[in-house]
Design an enzyme around this catalytic site. Structure first.
Site, PDB file in Angstrom:
ATOM      1  N   GLY A   8       0.824  -1.203   0.000  1.00 37.40           N
ATOM      2  CA  GLY A   8       0.000   0.000   0.000  1.00 37.40           C
ATOM      3  C   GLY A   8       0.853   1.247   0.000  1.00 37.40           C
ATOM      4  O   GLY A   8       1.818   1.355   0.769  1.00 37.40           O
ATOM      5  N   HIS A   9       0.515   2.194  -0.876  1.00 44.23           N
ATOM      6  CA  HIS A   9       1.298   3.433  -0.955  1.00 44.23           C
ATOM      7  C   HIS A   9       0.370   4.648  -0.887  1.00 44.23           C
ATOM      8  O   HIS A   9       0.486   5.596  -1.645  1.00 44.23           O
ATOM      9  CB  HIS A   9       2.127   3.466  -2.247  1.00 44.23           C
ATOM     10  CG  HIS A   9       3.210   4.505  -2.228  1.00 44.23           C
ATOM     11  ND1 HIS A   9       3.071   5.722  -2.849  1.00 44.23           N
ATOM     12  CD2 HIS A   9       4.438   4.513  -1.660  1.00 44.23           C
ATOM     13  CE1 HIS A   9       4.175   6.435  -2.675  1.00 44.23           C
ATOM     14  NE2 HIS A   9       5.018   5.725  -1.955  1.00 44.23           N
ATOM     15  N   THR A  11      -1.479   7.339   2.144  1.00 44.73           N
ATOM     16  CA  THR A  11      -0.909   8.285   3.110  1.00 44.73           C
ATOM     17  C   THR A  11       0.074   7.604   4.052  1.00 44.73           C
ATOM     18  O   THR A  11       1.220   8.037   4.203  1.00 44.73           O
ATOM     19  CB  THR A  11      -2.036   8.952   3.913  1.00 44.73           C
ATOM     20  OG1 THR A  11      -2.907   9.641   3.009  1.00 44.73           O
ATOM     21  CG2 THR A  11      -1.470   9.948   4.908  1.00 44.73           C
ATOM     22  N   LYS A 100      -6.911  -0.901  11.525  1.00 39.84           N
ATOM     23  CA  LYS A 100      -7.747  -1.170  12.719  1.00 39.84           C
ATOM     24  C   LYS A 100      -8.941  -2.065  12.410  1.00 39.84           C
ATOM     25  O   LYS A 100      -9.342  -2.881  13.227  1.00 39.84           O
ATOM     26  CB  LYS A 100      -8.214   0.149  13.339  1.00 39.84           C
ATOM     27  CG  LYS A 100      -9.101   0.999  12.441  1.00 39.84           C
ATOM     28  CD  LYS A 100      -9.286   2.404  12.958  1.00 39.84           C
ATOM     29  CE  LYS A 100      -8.078   3.246  12.745  1.00 39.84           C
ATOM     30  NZ  LYS A 100      -7.814   3.605  11.332  1.00 39.84           N
ATOM     31  N   VAL A 127      -4.475   1.625  16.817  1.00 39.31           N
ATOM     32  CA  VAL A 127      -5.355   2.254  17.812  1.00 39.31           C
ATOM     33  C   VAL A 127      -5.042   3.730  17.984  1.00 39.31           C
ATOM     34  O   VAL A 127      -5.893   4.587  17.793  1.00 39.31           O
ATOM     35  CB  VAL A 127      -5.261   1.534  19.178  1.00 39.31           C
ATOM     36  CG1 VAL A 127      -6.040   2.305  20.251  1.00 39.31           C
ATOM     37  CG2 VAL A 127      -5.791   0.122  19.066  1.00 39.31           C
ATOM     38  N   ILE A 131       0.490   7.436  18.937  1.00 40.67           N
ATOM     39  CA  ILE A 131       0.492   7.340  20.400  1.00 40.67           C
ATOM     40  C   ILE A 131       0.814   5.904  20.802  1.00 40.67           C
ATOM     41  O   ILE A 131       0.090   4.975  20.437  1.00 40.67           O
ATOM     42  CB  ILE A 131      -0.887   7.705  21.001  1.00 40.67           C
ATOM     43  CG1 ILE A 131      -1.338   9.081  20.526  1.00 40.67           C
ATOM     44  CG2 ILE A 131      -0.847   7.653  22.519  1.00 40.67           C
ATOM     45  CD1 ILE A 131      -2.780   9.393  20.883  1.00 40.67           C
ATOM     46  N   LYS A 200     -11.380   0.576  17.560  1.00 41.20           N
ATOM     47  CA  LYS A 200     -10.243   0.792  18.454  1.00 41.20           C
ATOM     48  C   LYS A 200     -10.544   0.332  19.879  1.00 41.20           C
ATOM     49  O   LYS A 200      -9.688  -0.294  20.524  1.00 41.20           O
ATOM     50  CB  LYS A 200      -9.856   2.277  18.429  1.00 41.20           C
ATOM     51  CG  LYS A 200      -9.299   2.725  17.083  1.00 41.20           C
ATOM     52  CD  LYS A 200      -9.057   4.225  17.045  1.00 41.20           C
ATOM     53  CE  LYS A 200      -8.501   4.672  15.704  1.00 41.20           C
ATOM     54  NZ  LYS A 200      -8.323   6.139  15.620  1.00 41.20           N
TER      55      LYS A 200
END
EC number: 1.1.1.3
Length: 403
Positions: A8-9, A11, A100, A127, A131, A200
């Site tokens: 996958g390319h 974002t 996710k 998730v 972070i 999430k």
């Protein structure tokens, strides 16, 4: 040299390649060997890019190359992403993902396949984006029983609510702003209806309680019904409105899990989380509350988490991470009927009728026939019955949990 591939390319996929290039020296220093991204899988034409020669359109090239030991799956969805992930794991390649939806719906199966073939399936980025949350739960907080997980898990909805709260922008106009700024997709349904946050909280619940929480079975409510009137009323009550994903452990080992807008007091650390930022609070029985805060999405923030997982797999090729949960057969998801909450209710009708039905803790003076009430704690099923009673003599314009 370690060789990797990216599936996958978009974002995040382009961000993964960029992080490997941008921080090549640091990554080599940490691993002790350099990393080469040998292939990037995408059906589109990227031949004009400086690394255009790395693109392939045939997945089997990656699958059958013995030099590839770690693969990033950043395609999204549960179609080709699921099939390619499964085949990579079966071919003895670790897979790291930000997907996710795939982790929430098929994670248990993919983890079993990874275990059977002695490789890893890792998903830190699924998730919290940038972070760190999965690894802290599995390592730093591993000695805890988790009593509650509660968080702002979607940056798009948090941005929209921030615009409504601070700038008096309607939901519809705030959504348009989010789309213009690139925070919301052309079809924003997954964000504004709460599905993204639901996936999430399911992943976090899977990890916390050890069995699958099916997103299709978890109660999910978005922010489309919230008005500026609700925002103003929340402010009068000393609160702000946030879309929360929440999971609460019960004494019998079951757990409530759901997504819904809440009124939360301004003193809460979550109240200060604004714009596209996310925050997750975890309550451990030994640590108490611990909060993780930062950008929950974004190209490089999410990519950094994917790359960190890939580095972990590269550094510990002979050591599987012990990440597993059950297939849902323990039926840990508890119906929300008995969950006790205080409630905010906006009612168009007689104040006397409202006070006769609800356990009122505070009530505002009627304005144009509309009364706002804060209730004492009521079980969800009891609240639903009372809403039906109120609708028989007026109209419940809004009802939200208070936290």
């Amino acid at each position: 040299m370690v060789k990797a591939a990216i599936m996958g390319h978009g974002t995040v996929g382009s961000g993964v390649y960029e992080v490997f290039e941008m921080n090549a020296e640091k990554i080599t220093r940490v691993l002790g060997v350099p990393v080469e991204v040998k292939y990037v899988l995408d059906l589109r034409d990227f031949s004009a890019l400086p690394y255009g020669n790395k693109f392939v359109t045939d997945f089997s090239v990656i699958e059958n190359d013995p030099e590839i030991s770690v693969v990033a799956e950043v395609m999204g969805g549960v179609g080709a992403a699921y099939e390619f992930t499964k085949r990579c794991l079966q071919a003895g390649k670790s897979v790291c993902t930000s997907n996710k939806e795939l982790v929430a719906t098929r994670g248990e199966e993919l983890l079993r396949i990874a275990q059977a073939h002695g490789v890893n399936y890792m998903f830190e980025a699924s998730v919290g984006g940038g972070i760190p949350i999965i690894r802290p739960m599995l390592q730093c907080l591993a000695a805890n029983e988790f009593d509650e997980i509660c968080g702002i898990l979607n940056g798009t909805t948090n941005y929209i609510l921030t615009q409504m709260i601070h700038n008096g922008v309607t939901f519809e106009d705030a959504l348009k702003q989010a789309q213009l700024n690139g925070y919301a997709e052309k079809d924003p349904t997954a964000d504004i209806e709460g599905h993204d946050a639901c996936r999430k909280i399911c992943i976090l619940s899977d990890l916390a309680f050890g069995d699958k929480f099916d997103p299709d079975a978890v109660s999910c409510e978005g922010i489309t019904k919230i008005t500026l009137e609700d925002v103003a009323n929340a402010d009068k009550l000393g609160c702000v409105i946030k879309l929360l994903g929440r999971s609460v452990r019960c004494e019998d080992g079951t757990a409530y899990a759901y997504v819904a807008p809440h009124l939360i007091h301004k003193e809460s650390p979550l109240a200060a989380v604004e714009d596209v930022f996310n925050a997750i609070m975890i309550n451990g029985n030994a640590t108490g509350e611990v909060m993780f805060y930062g950008k929950g999405a974004g190209k490089l923030a999410t990519a950094s988490a994917v790359v960190a997982d890939m580095m972990d797999c590269m550094e510990h090729r002979d050591h599987r991470r012990r990440i597993m949960w059950g297939d849902g057969s323990r039926c840990l998801l508890r119906p929300l009927d008995t969950l006790q909450s205080a409630w905010y209710v906006r009612f168009k009708g007689s104040q006397k009728d409202m006070e006769a039905v609800l356990p009122v803790e505070s009530v505002t003076e009627p304005v144009d026939g509309v009364v706002v009430v804060k209730t004492s704690k009521l079980a969800t099923a009891d609240m639903q019955k009372k809403i039906q009673q109120l609708n028989a003599c007026g109209k419940v314009c809004a009802a939200m949990r208070m936290l």
